[in-house]
Write an enzyme that holds these catalytic residues in place. Structure first.
Site, PDB file in Angstrom:
ATOM      1  N   SER A 121       0.825  -1.212   0.000  1.00 45.44           N
ATOM      2  CA  SER A 121       0.000   0.000   0.000  1.00 45.44           C
ATOM      3  C   SER A 121       0.858   1.260   0.000  1.00 45.44           C
ATOM      4  O   SER A 121       1.752   1.406   0.829  1.00 45.44           O
ATOM      5  CB  SER A 121      -0.869   0.043   1.257  1.00 45.44           C
ATOM      6  N   HIS A 135      -4.536  -0.178  -4.440  1.00 43.83           N
ATOM      7  CA  HIS A 135      -3.885  -1.303  -5.113  1.00 43.83           C
ATOM      8  C   HIS A 135      -4.513  -1.366  -6.498  1.00 43.83           C
ATOM      9  O   HIS A 135      -5.628  -1.860  -6.658  1.00 43.83           O
ATOM     10  CB  HIS A 135      -4.182  -2.613  -4.387  1.00 43.83           C
ATOM     11  N   HIS A 193      -5.350 -10.042  -0.939  1.00 47.25           N
ATOM     12  CA  HIS A 193      -5.280 -10.247   0.508  1.00 47.25           C
ATOM     13  C   HIS A 193      -6.284 -11.305   0.954  1.00 47.25           C
ATOM     14  O   HIS A 193      -7.356 -11.445   0.366  1.00 47.25           O
ATOM     15  CB  HIS A 193      -5.612  -8.938   1.240  1.00 47.25           C
ATOM     16  N   TYR A 222      -8.098 -11.083   3.545  1.00 45.54           N
ATOM     17  CA  TYR A 222      -9.337 -10.441   4.039  1.00 45.54           C
ATOM     18  C   TYR A 222     -10.319 -10.107   2.920  1.00 45.54           C
ATOM     19  O   TYR A 222     -11.483  -9.781   3.176  1.00 45.54           O
ATOM     20  CB  TYR A 222      -9.024  -9.191   4.870  1.00 45.54           C
ATOM     21  N   GLU A 223      -9.878 -10.192   1.685  1.00 49.49           N
ATOM     22  CA  GLU A 223     -10.804  -9.944   0.574  1.00 49.49           C
ATOM     23  C   GLU A 223     -11.765 -11.116   0.371  1.00 49.49           C
ATOM     24  O   GLU A 223     -12.698 -11.019  -0.423  1.00 49.49           O
ATOM     25  CB  GLU A 223     -10.025  -9.668  -0.711  1.00 49.49           C
ATOM     26  N   ALA A 259       2.899  -2.281   3.781  1.00 46.83           N
ATOM     27  CA  ALA A 259       2.674  -1.226   4.765  1.00 46.83           C
ATOM     28  C   ALA A 259       2.390  -1.927   6.078  1.00 46.83           C
ATOM     29  O   ALA A 259       1.664  -2.922   6.102  1.00 46.83           O
ATOM     30  CB  ALA A 259       1.472  -0.390   4.357  1.00 46.83           C
ATOM     31  N   MET A 307      -1.161  -7.218   7.228  1.00 43.32           N
ATOM     32  CA  MET A 307      -2.180  -8.182   6.770  1.00 43.32           C
ATOM     33  C   MET A 307      -1.794  -8.896   5.476  1.00 43.32           C
ATOM     34  O   MET A 307      -2.670  -9.313   4.714  1.00 43.32           O
ATOM     35  CB  MET A 307      -3.518  -7.446   6.556  1.00 43.32           C
ATOM     36  N   SER A 308      -0.521  -9.005   5.228  1.00 40.03           N
ATOM     37  CA  SER A 308      -0.120  -9.618   3.950  1.00 40.03           C
ATOM     38  C   SER A 308       1.216 -10.346   4.085  1.00 40.03           C
ATOM     39  O   SER A 308       1.616 -10.723   5.180  1.00 40.03           O
ATOM     40  CB  SER A 308       0.000  -8.522   2.883  1.00 40.03           C
ATOM     41  N   ASN A 334       2.302   3.763  10.201  1.00 39.41           N
ATOM     42  CA  ASN A 334       1.573   4.320  11.355  1.00 39.41           C
ATOM     43  C   ASN A 334       2.071   3.616  12.608  1.00 39.41           C
ATOM     44  O   ASN A 334       2.630   2.521  12.534  1.00 39.41           O
ATOM     45  CB  ASN A 334       0.066   4.071  11.187  1.00 39.41           C
ATOM     46  N   HIS A 376      -6.737   4.244   6.784  1.00 39.76           N
ATOM     47  CA  HIS A 376      -6.086   3.817   5.542  1.00 39.76           C
ATOM     48  C   HIS A 376      -5.446   4.994   4.807  1.00 39.76           C
ATOM     49  O   HIS A 376      -4.429   4.833   4.129  1.00 39.76           O
ATOM     50  CB  HIS A 376      -7.113   3.091   4.659  1.00 39.76           C
TER      51      HIS A 376
HETATM   52  N1  HPA Z   1      -2.098  -2.946  11.466  1.00 39.92           N
HETATM   53  C1  HPA Z   1      -2.287  -3.892  10.515  1.00 39.92           C
HETATM   54  N2  HPA Z   1      -1.998  -3.684   9.240  1.00 39.92           N
HETATM   55  C2  HPA Z   1      -1.497  -2.489   8.884  1.00 39.92           C
HETATM   56  C3  HPA Z   1      -1.277  -1.471   9.817  1.00 39.92           C
HETATM   57  C4  HPA Z   1      -1.605  -1.707  11.187  1.00 39.92           C
HETATM   58  O1  HPA Z   1      -1.433  -0.857  12.076  1.00 39.92           O
HETATM   59  N3  HPA Z   1      -0.762  -0.419   9.124  1.00 39.92           N
HETATM   60  C5  HPA Z   1      -0.681  -0.793   7.838  1.00 39.92           C
HETATM   61  N4  HPA Z   1      -1.123  -2.051   7.677  1.00 39.92           N
END
Ligand code: HPA
Length: 295
Positions: free
Chosen positions: A36, A67, A91, A93-94, A121, A219-220, A243, A255
């Site tokens: 991302s 994406h 992903h 989660y999709e 990310a 998450m990847s 973050n 996001h």
């Molecule tokens: N948690 C999970 N996935 C993420 C985060 C997060 O803080 N930041 C970017 N992808």
């Protein structure tokens, strides 16, 4: 009858090969998966052939904002290195299976690509990390609690019980450290923990993850890395800390912040990636400079 993953990868390979145009007869040296906010790196490739994921019927559809979901194949500037970039990934989660989301990696493995860069990310769990830092993934913890290798074994894909002691190549990590030093780029190193998502974590979950040894959370990446190791690929893993993880920062996670951090560091990322790829041979090995020798 259900088509096997091996056959789906072969069929995707055929489809992609037919769309490679001027690159049809050139082998791809390295595949780079962009996380991302890091998609801009794809613009730097020369003589690009672009293949949207929709054009490959075996692939599932990307549903995530940021994406764009396409393959960009082209030369690294000032080199003869042919690179394939996955601008966007699938992903868990999709809603797809881990087998489905890792099919592109299977496809490149079937093409004979030996070298893979996985970027993502991630939230910073380690309190010493700052937003905008890069973290070399030294190892991972699979908190998705599922393996993409589960199911009836197909020996054509690799071992039934592949070793995971060095998922992220030590050699690649050393090269990455060397390049970061040359660029005076702050490069952290640590353990990436993968969760299913798509919700971000709670502060209590983040405290637990820190106790368990996580430095970054996302998450990847992990399913792709497992599949790639089963096929014997060498991997560089790189997280961008977009973050502070839940409960560690001043405000809730969103996001947009994740995407904006990507844009902010995109020049450093491009410079870093270009240098890294320039120092790999076509088979994904390091091109070592003969030390102390006249050339
Ligand atoms: N948690 C999970 N996935 C993420 C985060 C997060 O803080 N930041 C970017 N992808």
């Amino acid at each position: 009858m259900k088509v096997s993953i091996f056959d789906r990868a072969q069929s995707a390979l055929k489809n992609i090969s037919e769309r490679l145009g001027q690159w049809a007869n050139t082998s791809i040296d390295t595949v780079v998966v962009l996380g991302s906010g890091l998609g801009q790196f794809a613009e730097t490739l020369v003589d690009q052939v672009v293949i949207p994921y929709e054009a490959v019927p075996e692939f599932v559809r990307s549903t995530v904002e940021g994406h764009s979901g396409r393959l960009v194949i082209g030369l690294l500037p000032e080199s003869r290195r042919l690179i394939a970039i996955m601008q966007g990934r699938f992903h868990y989660y999709e809603g797809y299976s881990l087998e489905e989301i890792t099919l592109p990696i299977r496809t490149f493995g079937a093409m004979g690509v030996r070298s893979l860069v996985l970027t993502n990310a991630a939230g910073g769990v380690n309190a010493n990390f700052s937003v905008g830092d890069f973290m070399l993934i030294s190892d991972h913890i699979n908190m998705m609690m599922k393996s993409p290798l589960r199911g009836k074994h197909d020996y054509r894909l690799g071992d039934r019980f592949p070793d995971m002691t060095e998922v992220y190549s030590r050699e690649y990590r050393q090269l990455a450290q060397e390049i970061a030093r040359e660029m005076s780029l702050q490069l952290q190193s640590g353990v990436y923990m993968a969760l299913q998502g798509p919700n971000y974590e709670t502060p209590a979950e983040i405290r637990m993850m820190r106790m368990l040894g996580a430095d970054a959370v996302g998450m990847s990446t992990v399913p792709e890395a497992i599949v790639a190791r089963q096929m014997g690929m060498k991997i560089l893993g790189l997280s961008l800390i977009t973050n502070s993880a839940a409960g560690m920062g001043e405000h809730p996670i969103n996001h947009e912040e994740v995407m904006l951090t990507g844009e902010r560091v995109s020049r450093d990322f491009t410079d870093f990636m270009t240098r890294f790829l320039q120092r790999l041979s076509s088979s994904g090995q390091l091109i070592s400079e003969p030390k102390g020798q006249a050339r």
